[in-house]
Design an enzyme around this catalytic site. Structure first.
Site, short mmCIF file in Angstrom:
data_model
loop_
_atom_site.label_atom_id
_atom_site.label_comp_id
_atom_site.label_asym_id
_atom_site.label_seq_id
_atom_site.Cartn_x
_atom_site.Cartn_y
_atom_site.Cartn_z
N TYR A 85 0.84 -1.19 0.00
CA TYR A 85 0.00 0.00 0.00
C TYR A 85 0.88 1.25 0.00
O TYR A 85 2.11 1.16 -0.04
CB TYR A 85 -1.00 -0.07 1.16
N ARG A 129 -7.25 -14.86 11.31
CA ARG A 129 -8.36 -15.80 11.07
C ARG A 129 -8.89 -16.49 12.32
O ARG A 129 -10.10 -16.70 12.42
CB ARG A 129 -7.96 -16.82 10.01
#
Length: 387
Positions: free
Chosen positions: A193, A336
């Site tokens: 990014y 997760r």
């Protein structure tokens, strides 16, 4: 028994009946005490451009984490693959986040906002035809815009004229996070990014004071951090880095990467910010072997004296316990496992396995299904209290 308890019993053997005292030890972060070192990593869930009641429920369900790091939160409208990734550039979004923060606080949790600019990892058709910004006009390989005809990859970016405008944009994001009541902020400086693309030689070919030398390429990141520490206590500011690259076409040759990140980590540590979160190399984030696997603890742990070191990416409880025990990390961020197991720290304490989660609903839900599907509908694991 229920499918959950059968699953628990079957998997419990894999996790052994060990205890995890280090993971469950509180940790000082500035004025805060994190109640454990089982931290919730940032995860895009694509469930609301303006944070809503459902997002507040999702985060507050996970308030037992030592610290929650929000999903990447956009500092301006951008052409992301995830049209419902949240932002923090307007009043409605600030008000939405305030509700999230209040609900997390009501359950005794702490929450930092991860401020995010995708940089070149966007498609212009998702942003009214505006080319994405980057230090240089070099496109990233990768990306898959499923909602566009032919599922194209990333657009060719436009070189930013004055990077200071983007430093100011991040500063405004920090001010907005403060207004929403967040306990702190993290700069997303990883995964290809905008800040990450400034750092690396292959993606930054500028000839001004923001390109060339290691010092110049680190300037953008350090200027943002310096703005953040004027708005928040320095100890309530963090950053996420992925020195090994891989994802979104990132990664410099080993020697260059070590030089860049050693300089950056040392400079961040000099500023005594709260923490530096480093992603270790992992195959899932480098499917094309584009990255440069680095031994992040060996290289960077010795450089960090004034800040905490959080590690990220694919840790088991055992591994996290070991790394913290050996002084190679102060805490670990889990992704997760927190999706399927909202009360993950309690599960660590009870020596149970995390519940599985369904990858197909991480970012989208089946047609006609409510947005809560695969989001807020995972129940907390019931812990049998020892008498």
């Amino acid at each position: 028994g229920s499918p959950i308890s059968l699953y628990q019993r079957r998997v419990r053997g894999l996790f052994q009946m060990t205890t995890f005292p280090k993971l469950l030890t509180p940790l000082k972060l500035g004025n805060y005490t994190l109640k454990n070192r089982v931290l919730m990593a940032s995860m895009t869930r694509n469930r609301g451009l303006v944070p809503n009641e459902l997002n507040a429920e999702y985060y507050s369900q996970r308030a037992s984490a030592g610290l929650i790091l929000t999903e990447g939160t956009l500092v301006e409208p951008q052409g992301t693959e995830w049209p419902f990734a949240p932002g923090i550039w307007n009043k409605k979004q600030i008000a939405g986040w305030k509700k999230v923060v209040d609900d997390v606080h009501a359950k005794g949790g702490l929450i930092f906002c991860q401020l995010w600019h995708l940089g070149r990892a966007q498609h212009l058709l998702h942003n009214c035809g505006r080319a994405p910004p980057a230090p240089s006009a070099i496109a990233a390989k990768g990306g898959k815009f499923r909602l566009l005809a032919g599922a194209p990859s990333y657009s060719v970016p436009e070189a930013i004229d004055d990077p200071r405008e983007y430093v100011q944009m991040f500063k405004q994001g920090a001010l907005n996070a403060k207004e929403a009541g967040f306990d702190g902020i993290e700069l997303h400086g990883a995964n290809g990014y905008l800040p990450h693309v400034f750092l690396e030689l292959h993606s930054n070919k500028r000839t001004d004071s923001y390109g060339g030398s290691v010092q110049n390429r680190a300037r953008f990141v350090l200027e943002i951090i310096d703005e953040f520490t004027k708005i928040y206590d320095k100890k309530h500011v963090g950053i996420k880095l992925s020195p090994s690259g891989g994802y979104n076409d990132m990664g410099d040759p080993e020697e260059e990467a070590i030089k860049t990140y050693s300089y950056l980590v040392s400079e961040l540590d000099k500023r005594e910010i709260g923490y530096i979160q480093i992603c270790r190399w992992g195959e899932a984030f480098d499917p094309t072997n584009r990255g440069t696997p680095l031994d992040v603890t060996k290289l960077f742990r010795p450089l960090i004296k004034n800040s905490l070191l959080f590690l990220n990416f694919g840790f088991t409880f055992e591994e996290a316990e070991k790394w913290i025990s050996e002084g190679n990390a102060d805490a670990v961020t889990f992704g997760r496992p927190f999706i399927g197991t909202p009360n993950l720290p309690e599960v660590v304490e009870a020596n149970l396995a995390p519940q599985p989660s369904n990858y197909t609903t991480y970012y989208v839900v089946p047609d006609g299904a409510p947005w809560s599907t695969g989001y807020t509908d995972y129940p907390a694991v019931k812990i049998e209290k020892k008498i």
